[in-house]
Design an enzyme around this catalytic site. Sequence first.
Site, PDB file in Angstrom:
ATOM      1  CE1 TYR A 152     -20.753 -86.099  23.524  1.00 28.23           C
ATOM      2  CE2 TYR A 152     -21.350 -88.322  22.905  1.00 28.23           C
ATOM      3  CZ  TYR A 152     -20.772 -87.134  22.605  1.00 28.23           C
ATOM      4  OH  TYR A 152     -20.225 -86.823  21.392  1.00 28.23           O
ATOM      5  N   PRO A 182     -22.617 -88.302  13.580  1.00 28.61           N
ATOM      6  CG  PRO A 182     -20.447 -87.339  13.343  1.00 28.61           C
ATOM      7  CD  PRO A 182     -21.897 -87.232  14.078  1.00 28.61           C
TER       8      PRO A 182
HETATM    9  P1  NDP Z   1     -11.734 -83.836  19.405  1.00 31.61           P
HETATM   10  O1  NDP Z   1     -11.276 -84.140  20.526  1.00 31.61           O
HETATM   11  O2  NDP Z   1     -10.688 -84.341  18.098  1.00 31.61           O
HETATM   12  O3  NDP Z   1     -12.111 -82.563  18.801  1.00 31.61           O
HETATM   13  C1  NDP Z   1     -12.827 -81.765  19.435  1.00 31.61           C
HETATM   14  C2  NDP Z   1     -12.587 -79.920  19.366  1.00 31.61           C
HETATM   15  O4  NDP Z   1     -13.659 -79.243  20.222  1.00 31.61           O
HETATM   16  C3  NDP Z   1     -11.184 -79.573  19.705  1.00 31.61           C
HETATM   17  O5  NDP Z   1     -10.738 -78.810  18.588  1.00 31.61           O
HETATM   18  C4  NDP Z   1     -11.224 -78.913  20.992  1.00 31.61           C
HETATM   19  O6  NDP Z   1     -10.405 -77.642  20.752  1.00 31.61           O
HETATM   20  C5  NDP Z   1     -12.786 -78.156  20.595  1.00 31.61           C
HETATM   21  N1  NDP Z   1     -13.358 -77.835  22.099  1.00 31.61           N
HETATM   22  C6  NDP Z   1     -13.528 -78.696  23.123  1.00 31.61           C
HETATM   23  N2  NDP Z   1     -14.009 -78.073  24.062  1.00 31.61           N
HETATM   24  C7  NDP Z   1     -13.801 -76.650  23.738  1.00 31.61           C
HETATM   25  C8  NDP Z   1     -14.218 -75.505  24.490  1.00 31.61           C
HETATM   26  N3  NDP Z   1     -14.660 -75.406  25.876  1.00 31.61           N
HETATM   27  N4  NDP Z   1     -14.240 -74.215  23.765  1.00 31.61           N
HETATM   28  C9  NDP Z   1     -13.746 -74.296  22.589  1.00 31.61           C
HETATM   29  N5  NDP Z   1     -13.330 -75.486  21.914  1.00 31.61           N
HETATM   30  C10 NDP Z   1     -13.628 -76.546  22.452  1.00 31.61           C
HETATM   31  O7  NDP Z   1     -13.250 -84.547  18.892  1.00 31.61           O
HETATM   32  P2  NDP Z   1     -14.029 -84.729  17.613  1.00 31.61           P
HETATM   33  O8  NDP Z   1     -13.546 -83.937  16.564  1.00 31.61           O
HETATM   34  O9  NDP Z   1     -14.382 -85.940  17.523  1.00 31.61           O
HETATM   35  O10 NDP Z   1     -15.431 -83.843  18.226  1.00 31.61           O
HETATM   36  C11 NDP Z   1     -16.030 -82.883  17.172  1.00 31.61           C
HETATM   37  C12 NDP Z   1     -17.622 -82.943  17.667  1.00 31.61           C
HETATM   38  O11 NDP Z   1     -17.835 -83.995  17.181  1.00 31.61           O
HETATM   39  C13 NDP Z   1     -17.756 -83.017  19.078  1.00 31.61           C
HETATM   40  O12 NDP Z   1     -19.018 -82.073  19.273  1.00 31.61           O
HETATM   41  C14 NDP Z   1     -18.030 -84.372  19.343  1.00 31.61           C
HETATM   42  O13 NDP Z   1     -19.123 -84.488  20.440  1.00 31.61           O
HETATM   43  C15 NDP Z   1     -18.762 -84.979  18.232  1.00 31.61           C
HETATM   44  N6  NDP Z   1     -18.743 -86.366  17.770  1.00 31.61           N
HETATM   45  C16 NDP Z   1     -17.740 -87.039  17.723  1.00 31.61           C
HETATM   46  C17 NDP Z   1     -17.826 -88.462  17.479  1.00 31.61           C
HETATM   47  C18 NDP Z   1     -16.500 -89.062  17.633  1.00 31.61           C
HETATM   48  O14 NDP Z   1     -16.732 -90.488  17.759  1.00 31.61           O
HETATM   49  N7  NDP Z   1     -15.422 -88.814  17.591  1.00 31.61           N
HETATM   50  C19 NDP Z   1     -19.058 -89.084  17.067  1.00 31.61           C
HETATM   51  C20 NDP Z   1     -20.087 -88.309  16.982  1.00 31.61           C
HETATM   52  C21 NDP Z   1     -19.954 -86.750  17.484  1.00 31.61           C
HETATM   53  P3  NDP Z   1      -9.592 -77.300  22.110  1.00 31.61           P
HETATM   54  O15 NDP Z   1      -9.152 -78.244  23.114  1.00 31.61           O
HETATM   55  O16 NDP Z   1      -8.384 -76.593  21.783  1.00 31.61           O
HETATM   56  O17 NDP Z   1     -10.566 -76.256  22.874  1.00 31.61           O
END
Ligand code: NDP
Length: 253
Positions: A152, A182
């Site tokens: 990751y 973040p």
């Molecule tokens: P969530 O799991 O709440 O949201 C992730 C989103 O990404 C979902 O809407 C999901 O939608 C979408 N997603 C995942 N895989 C795919 C795919 N193959 N195709 C299209 N959409 C996809 O997590 P976060 O909101 O926390 O994450 C958002 C970003 O922030 C990510 O890049 C994460 O790595 C990053 N991040 C998060 C942190 C945290 O602590 N939460 C910290 C630092 C960075 P669906 O499954 O419907 O496709």
Amino acid sequence: MSIILITGVSSGIGKATAIKFAQQGWDVIITARRKDRLHQIASEIKSVTGSSALPLDFDVQNRNETEQRLNSIPENWKSIDVLLNNAGLARGISAIQDGDIEDWETMIDTNIKGLLYVSKVIMPWMIERKKGHIINLSSVAGKEVYPGGNVYCATKHAVDAINKAMRMDLLEYGIKVTSVNPGMTDTEFSLVRFKGDSGRAHRAYSGYEPLHADDVAEVIYFAATRPSHVCLNEIILTPTAQANAILPIKRTL
Ligand code: NDP
């Protein structure tokens, strides 16, 4: 009217950011795989904010699907001012020698290749207009590696490198590029990482106040709305209880 395209809007940071921009009068193109959630969020945005929302369901891991869905965007939606590459995930937290290769591939295909597939379609539209802003959701995991974070962290280090490369290569076209990094943010991220183990996901955010998705959305909105001569190249934000990606969270509650 300004337009933002956000990937990963079915939950978490992407959803909060779509709502934030729509509340400020932006039209939003919202994408994710979960079609039902996406259409429900689009309806909510329209009814609550009055802004237009265009939902596009596709898997960013699938290059053909990504290209087809993005190229199908109606012409009047193609003047995209901001692309937020947010879709991403972590799978597992094993030591590297115990890692699951399918998990590695999912993270690499989503966080790196998916971000590139989306950007490859949108960048020419911005270049043609000599205008635009790409915001890449990286992480503190893109700045430091932590135990069990291995692949990751590698994918988010790649996002960091891509962000720097975009900034240089798109400079001559006046396109801004920003990475937002973040720390611990209370979304569905840990539920996905721990493969549906809600107890473990809940513990990740207990005993201290984590960032909330709205906190990150605020920062993204700030970065996107600076004057045209100002570009924030990278932003790191963490909960007060977290100094960086390595030190344990200070449990305060
Ligand atoms: P969530 O799991 O709440 O949201 C992730 C989103 O990404 C979902 O809407 C999901 O939608 C979408 N997603 C995942 N895989 C795919 C795919 N193959 N195709 C299209 N959409 C996809 O997590 P976060 O909101 O926390 O994450 C958002 C970003 O922030 C990510 O890049 C994460 O790595 C990053 N991040 C998060 C942190 C945290 O602590 N939460 C910290 C630092 C960075 P669906 O499954 O419907 O496709």
